[in-house]
Motif scaffolding. Sequence first.
Motif, short mmCIF file in Angstrom:
data_model
loop_
_atom_site.label_atom_id
_atom_site.label_comp_id
_atom_site.label_asym_id
_atom_site.label_seq_id
_atom_site.Cartn_x
_atom_site.Cartn_y
_atom_site.Cartn_z
N GLY A 69 -17.76 -2.18 -5.08
CA GLY A 69 -17.07 -3.40 -5.49
C GLY A 69 -15.64 -3.14 -5.92
O GLY A 69 -14.73 -3.91 -5.59
N TYR A 70 -15.45 -2.05 -6.65
CA TYR A 70 -14.11 -1.66 -7.08
C TYR A 70 -13.24 -1.33 -5.87
O TYR A 70 -12.05 -1.69 -5.82
CB TYR A 70 -14.21 -0.47 -8.02
N GLU A 71 -13.82 -0.62 -4.89
CA GLU A 71 -13.07 -0.26 -3.68
C GLU A 71 -12.59 -1.51 -2.94
O GLU A 71 -11.42 -1.61 -2.55
CB GLU A 71 -13.95 0.60 -2.79
N ALA A 72 -13.49 -2.46 -2.75
CA ALA A 72 -13.12 -3.68 -2.02
C ALA A 72 -12.02 -4.44 -2.74
O ALA A 72 -11.02 -4.86 -2.14
CB ALA A 72 -14.35 -4.57 -1.83
N ALA A 73 -12.19 -4.64 -4.05
CA ALA A 73 -11.21 -5.41 -4.82
C ALA A 73 -9.88 -4.68 -4.94
O ALA A 73 -8.81 -5.30 -4.86
CB ALA A 73 -11.76 -5.72 -6.20
N SER A 74 -9.93 -3.35 -5.12
CA SER A 74 -8.67 -2.61 -5.26
C SER A 74 -7.89 -2.60 -3.95
O SER A 74 -6.65 -2.58 -3.96
CB SER A 74 -8.94 -1.17 -5.73
N LYS A 75 -8.60 -2.62 -2.81
CA LYS A 75 -7.90 -2.71 -1.53
C LYS A 75 -7.14 -4.04 -1.42
O LYS A 75 -6.00 -4.09 -0.95
CB LYS A 75 -8.90 -2.59 -0.37
N ILE A 76 -7.77 -5.12 -1.85
CA ILE A 76 -7.10 -6.42 -1.82
C ILE A 76 -5.93 -6.44 -2.80
O ILE A 76 -4.83 -6.91 -2.48
CB ILE A 76 -8.10 -7.54 -2.16
N HIS A 77 -6.15 -5.91 -4.00
CA HIS A 77 -5.09 -5.86 -5.01
C HIS A 77 -3.90 -5.05 -4.51
O HIS A 77 -2.75 -5.48 -4.63
CB HIS A 77 -5.64 -5.27 -6.30
N ASN A 78 -4.16 -3.89 -3.93
CA ASN A 78 -3.07 -3.04 -3.45
C ASN A 78 -2.38 -3.65 -2.24
O ASN A 78 -1.18 -3.44 -2.05
CB ASN A 78 -3.58 -1.64 -3.13
N PHE A 79 -3.12 -4.40 -1.44
CA PHE A 79 -2.51 -5.12 -0.32
C PHE A 79 -1.45 -6.09 -0.85
O PHE A 79 -0.32 -6.13 -0.37
CB PHE A 79 -3.58 -5.88 0.46
N VAL A 80 -1.83 -6.86 -1.87
CA VAL A 80 -0.90 -7.83 -2.47
C VAL A 80 0.28 -7.11 -3.12
O VAL A 80 1.44 -7.46 -2.92
CB VAL A 80 -1.63 -8.72 -3.49
#
Length: 469
Positions: free
Chosen positions: A280-291
Amino acid sequence: MGSEKECVVMNDLTQGKPFSVIWRFSLPLLLSMALQQLYNLADSIIVGRFTGEAGLAAIGAAYPITLIYIAIATGASMGCSVVIAQLFGAKRRRDLKTAISTVIVSLLVLGVLLGGAGILLAQPILRLLHTQDAVLSTASAYLAIYAFGIIGNFVYNTAAAIFTGLGDSKRPLYFLMISAGLNVVLDLIAVGPLHMGVAGAAWATAISQYVSAVVSVAVLARVTRTQLDLPQDAPRFSRSLLCEMCRFSVPAIIQQCCVAFSHTVLQRLVNTYGVTFMAGYEAASKIHNFVYMCFNTIGTALSSFAAQNYAANKPQRVNEGCKASTGIILIFTAVALLILQLFPAQLISMFVNVEENPGVVDVGRLYLRIISPDYLLICFIIVGGGLLRGVGRVKDFLLVTILDFAIRIGCSYGFSLALLPSLSFYPLPSYTGMFWAWYFGSAVDLAVLLVLYYKMNHGGILDHSHLST
């Protein structure tokens, strides 16, 4: 004309309305970064869909180390781009030709050294981060293959930095459109029909990076030969110009690595919460870092704008560019905040099947909803960093970043491991402490940057006489 002949203008950022100039210049950079981030997003989404939370957790375990690679490549290219922009703005054609060849050689060597180190040390590094045995072998294979491909990433970033310094933000976008499309296609083939799993995603990324590198270098060679009309007798390498680029690049690398290293240190904490949380952290951090990385392109655009105008002795225009950049990034922030607050579960569901992995979605949803309002602080920090890099005050921004890093890491561990579990009235899981810690680091960042900006405007620091080239 001789040696005084001016080089052909790729994109002169010293002319035109600052808002329009920065907007037109930053848009291709924004699209380029979005495509570059798709490398990581595509890997995670496709692997998560085909292999479930175990594959997603494996990529998450390796992700902080890949961020360090990207941070070094990005930081080095950012620093070199500032020097290229200053030489271009000052019409120093001979030094410009030497700087271009110097940066190509230097960053290629750096990429080879780091790639070799990553291949040899992949598993020991992951063990040091307490990566769980269930995903260790898969994660180390992914990291080793990614390290092999990082040489291509360094070469692309070198070419992109040169084009950006020359005021051309479109060509890097074209290179990445080809590479990102190829990456997605290869991901689907390798992870799907070929059943190569996480390793297949890594090979898809590596191949795509090398394709991007070859295309970008070929175009750069043609452009410098046919459009810039640079002196042919200029030296191919200069230690003094390398030192000047290092003066900008080393603090920028350290600054970028502080961000990446914070992810690495936090990953050690993340790994203690189990595979579901890791996914879950991996998925969300990928989105956060994308932004975040997309936002950061506004700072990159401002750096080139400020560098050219600073070298051209136009301090007032530098300030106008700073205000224009703030307006642009605030628009992006409002859009991103709205999306992440309204649709966090839908975004996380791109990575995993919701019915089969409800815990992964719960973790990711909390991550995005807690962290996204911090973008209202981060957007001003990005603008401040872009301004400081453009006028050569990278050490100031480095100091601010180190403070942010130290405060956020300390708060993450303190809140998650000590404070929150002891508060019976606290309604959220203790791991959310590492999410809330972002606000403390950002607040310190912003406060220091505001003081620096005030001193720059009231102390004559933006005057051309402070430029050292």
